[in-house]
Design a protein around this motif. Structure first.
Motif, PDB file in Angstrom:
ATOM      1  N   ILE A 194      -0.739  -4.571  -7.945  1.00  0.00           N
ATOM      2  CA  ILE A 194       0.411  -4.670  -8.849  1.00  0.00           C
ATOM      3  C   ILE A 194       1.672  -4.107  -8.205  1.00  0.00           C
ATOM      4  O   ILE A 194       2.771  -4.654  -8.376  1.00  0.00           O
ATOM      5  N   LEU A 195       1.543  -3.038  -7.437  1.00  0.00           N
ATOM      6  CA  LEU A 195       2.724  -2.433  -6.816  1.00  0.00           C
ATOM      7  C   LEU A 195       3.149  -3.200  -5.563  1.00  0.00           C
ATOM      8  O   LEU A 195       4.337  -3.407  -5.328  1.00  0.00           O
ATOM      9  N   VAL A 196       2.170  -3.611  -4.778  1.00  0.00           N
ATOM     10  CA  VAL A 196       2.496  -4.357  -3.565  1.00  0.00           C
ATOM     11  C   VAL A 196       3.047  -5.741  -3.910  1.00  0.00           C
ATOM     12  O   VAL A 196       4.088  -6.163  -3.403  1.00  0.00           O
ATOM     13  N   ASN A 197       2.355  -6.451  -4.816  1.00  0.00           N
ATOM     14  CA  ASN A 197       2.741  -7.829  -5.108  1.00  0.00           C
ATOM     15  C   ASN A 197       3.969  -7.942  -6.003  1.00  0.00           C
ATOM     16  O   ASN A 197       4.575  -9.010  -6.076  1.00  0.00           O
ATOM     17  N   SER A 198       4.326  -6.860  -6.676  1.00  0.00           N
ATOM     18  CA  SER A 198       5.559  -6.876  -7.470  1.00  0.00           C
ATOM     19  C   SER A 198       6.756  -6.407  -6.645  1.00  0.00           C
ATOM     20  O   SER A 198       7.876  -6.373  -7.152  1.00  0.00           O
ATOM     21  N   THR A 199       6.517  -6.036  -5.398  1.00  0.00           N
ATOM     22  CA  THR A 199       7.517  -5.512  -4.446  1.00  0.00           C
ATOM     23  C   THR A 199       8.086  -4.164  -4.887  1.00  0.00           C
ATOM     24  O   THR A 199       9.193  -3.790  -4.501  1.00  0.00           O
ATOM     25  N   ALA A 200       7.333  -3.416  -5.671  1.00  0.00           N
ATOM     26  CA  ALA A 200       7.795  -2.098  -6.117  1.00  0.00           C
ATOM     27  C   ALA A 200       7.823  -1.076  -4.987  1.00  0.00           C
ATOM     28  O   ALA A 200       8.401   0.004  -5.148  1.00  0.00           O
ATOM     29  N   CYS A 201       7.191  -1.393  -3.852  1.00  0.00           N
ATOM     30  CA  CYS A 201       7.103  -0.444  -2.734  1.00  0.00           C
ATOM     31  C   CYS A 201       8.214  -0.605  -1.700  1.00  0.00           C
ATOM     32  O   CYS A 201       8.141  -0.015  -0.614  1.00  0.00           O
ATOM     33  N   ARG A 202       9.212  -1.405  -2.011  1.00  0.00           N
ATOM     34  CA  ARG A 202      10.298  -1.624  -1.047  1.00  0.00           C
ATOM     35  C   ARG A 202      10.941  -0.302  -0.616  1.00  0.00           C
ATOM     36  O   ARG A 202      11.048   0.633  -1.389  1.00  0.00           O
ATOM     37  N   ASP A 203      11.359  -0.274   0.640  1.00  0.00           N
ATOM     38  CA  ASP A 203      12.110   0.864   1.200  1.00  0.00           C
ATOM     39  C   ASP A 203      11.315   2.167   1.223  1.00  0.00           C
ATOM     40  O   ASP A 203      11.897   3.251   1.222  1.00  0.00           O
ATOM     41  N   TRP A 204      10.006   2.067   1.248  1.00  0.00           N
ATOM     42  CA  TRP A 204       9.182   3.274   1.267  1.00  0.00           C
ATOM     43  C   TRP A 204       9.424   4.053   2.560  1.00  0.00           C
ATOM     44  O   TRP A 204       9.555   3.455   3.621  1.00  0.00           O
ATOM     45  N   PRO A 205       9.547   5.407   2.521  1.00  0.00           N
ATOM     46  CA  PRO A 205       9.398   6.301   1.372  1.00  0.00           C
ATOM     47  C   PRO A 205      10.724   6.829   0.830  1.00  0.00           C
ATOM     48  O   PRO A 205      10.758   7.879   0.205  1.00  0.00           O
ATOM     49  N   THR A 206      11.826   6.157   1.102  1.00  0.00           N
ATOM     50  CA  THR A 206      13.128   6.694   0.723  1.00  0.00           C
ATOM     51  C   THR A 206      13.248   6.902  -0.783  1.00  0.00           C
ATOM     52  O   THR A 206      12.793   6.088  -1.582  1.00  0.00           O
ATOM     53  N   ASN A 207      13.866   8.020  -1.131  1.00  0.00           N
ATOM     54  CA  ASN A 207      14.138   8.393  -2.520  1.00  0.00           C
ATOM     55  C   ASN A 207      12.874   8.519  -3.356  1.00  0.00           C
ATOM     56  O   ASN A 207      12.891   8.335  -4.573  1.00  0.00           O
ATOM     57  N   ARG A 208      11.769   8.860  -2.697  1.00  0.00           N
ATOM     58  CA  ARG A 208      10.534   9.214  -3.385  1.00  0.00           C
ATOM     59  C   ARG A 208      10.202  10.670  -3.056  1.00  0.00           C
ATOM     60  O   ARG A 208      10.563  11.169  -1.984  1.00  0.00           O
ATOM     61  N   GLY A 209       9.510  11.312  -3.964  1.00  0.00           N
ATOM     62  CA  GLY A 209       9.148  12.692  -3.682  1.00  0.00           C
ATOM     63  C   GLY A 209       8.280  13.331  -4.747  1.00  0.00           C
ATOM     64  O   GLY A 209       7.978  12.728  -5.777  1.00  0.00           O
ATOM     65  N   ILE A 210       7.884  14.576  -4.450  1.00  0.00           N
ATOM     66  CA  ILE A 210       7.034  15.359  -5.333  1.00  0.00           C
ATOM     67  C   ILE A 210       7.766  16.627  -5.724  1.00  0.00           C
ATOM     68  O   ILE A 210       8.350  17.306  -4.867  1.00  0.00           O
TER      69      ILE A 210
END
Length: 371
Positions: A194-210
């Motif tokens: 769902i994440l790969v095929n919806s293109t939700a992972c674009r520009d990984w890992p910018t602006n992601r974090g914990i």
């Protein structure tokens, strides 16, 4: 200016679903597609962006195949979203309404803590998305940066036992990465369909974090599957205490966001909104790691959990293996009940599973409960 879509009729652009099975394939007729084909949400999302996961091949699995590109998708494309939601949530028609939020831990009916001879840890988490920004399948880089800024500003202003620090994925040191991995806080680039095929992972890992508090009992993931996943956790069986901290932290984050003119995506009918229709409503997953040495080996263990409306996973998450007869047990539903009711459902269900395990240990028999 005309787009490439404008050159063609809906019939020419209708997807080929012959190699996969999905709820979209079940409900999306050519007539419906023709009606939705050239519609756009106020943020520019098309029906093709929403159904992209259904257009990708997924082996031997029926998928939902539908994602929301923004908070308006549920209404603009309701001809498709409503029947998919109805199927996914085992009956939730267009006239039904999700109840108001209830985060009152004092209403939970539990005497003390869950049996710590069996329960190893407790966790409560939910998804929240920033009102006015596209969801991950359609989000722009500018919006993703805004999401990170809004949520981290709110989280970094928490105090007391909730005080903590943000760790951007793109600038982690090796030491920070190792520590976060050891704490089981670090999330990797998703590989789910769902994440790969919806293109939700674009520009990984910018602006992601914990982000997590100093005591490592309150945590947030920024720009993973949704804009923000907020969770509370701790060792042992104090599910009431975990839910209370979760509720307090979630309320504080929302309060601080509102003070800066921001809010969560929310629908009066569907509750809190999420990229995947499976997580609308509460978005809440309350879970425990519970050791079931005898019930776990029962041939109908999965049927028992399903009948009790509980999800069973390995301790490493979805589709992972169990370790030392310990399972991750959680509420299966997200919609139609309040947050507090779902936590109560988990409490009651885990108590019943432990009773069954004790019965089997003594040589007794257990049956699949009536659903």
């Amino acid at each position: 200016m005309a787009t490439n879509t404008d050159k063609y009729e809906a019939e020419e652009n209708f997807p080929d679903f012959s190699r996969q099975d999905s709820m979209v394939r079940t409900h999306l007729t050519q007539d419906m597609y023709k009606n939705l084909f050239k519609k756009l949400t106020p943020l520019g999302v098309s029906i093709d962006k929403c159904i992209q996961p259904a257009c990708e091949y997924v082996r031997d699995e029926k998928i939902i195949g539908l994602v929301a590109g923004d908070e308006h998708s549920f209404e603009v494309f309701k001809d498709l979203f409503d029947p998919v939601i109805n199927e996914q949530h085992s009956g939730f028609g267009p006239s039904e309404k999700h109840p108001k939020c209830d985060l009152d831990a004092d209403k939970l009916q539990i005497d003390g803590v869950l049996d710590e001879n069996y329960v190893r840890s407790c966790r409560v988490r939910t998804a929240r998305n920033l009102k006015g920004a596209c969801l991950p399948p359609c989000i722009s880089r500018a919006e993703r940066r805004l999401v990170e800024k809004v949520f981290t500003e709110a989280l970094n202003s928490l105090d007391g036992d909730l005080k903590g620090q943000y760790y951007p994925l793109q600038s982690l040191t090796k030491e920070q990465e190792q520590r976060l991995r050891e704490d089981h806080f670090l999330f990797q680039k998703p590989d789910s369909h769902i994440l790969v095929n919806s293109t939700a992972c674009r520009d990984w890992p910018t602006n992601r974090g914990i982000w997590h508090n100093d005591q490592k009992t309150f945590l947030a993931w920024i720009n993973e599957e949704d804009h923000c996943r907020i969770m509370a956790m701790q060792k042992g069986g104090d599910i009431k205490g975990v839910f209370a901290r979760f509720a307090r932290g979630l309320k504080e984050v929302e309060k601080k966001m509102q003070a800066n003119g921001h809010g969560f995506q929310w629908s009066e009918r569907l509750g809190y909104l999420s990229a995947c229709p499976s997580n609308i409503g509460t978005g809440l997953r309350s879970s425990v790691h519970v050791q079931l040495k005898h019930l776990g080996k029962h041939p109908k263990f999965k049927e028992i959990c399903t009948a009790m409306q509980l999800d069973k996973r390995g301790t490493g998450g979805e589709n992972s293996a169990t370790v030392d007869d310990t399972y991750d047990i959680s509420n299966a539903a997200r919609l139609r009940k309040t947050e507090r009711e779902f936590v109560q459902h988990l409490i009651d269900g885990v108590k019943k599973l432990i009773e069954m395990d004790k019965t089997l240990e003594k040589g007794g028999k257990v049956e699949v409960p009536k659903a």
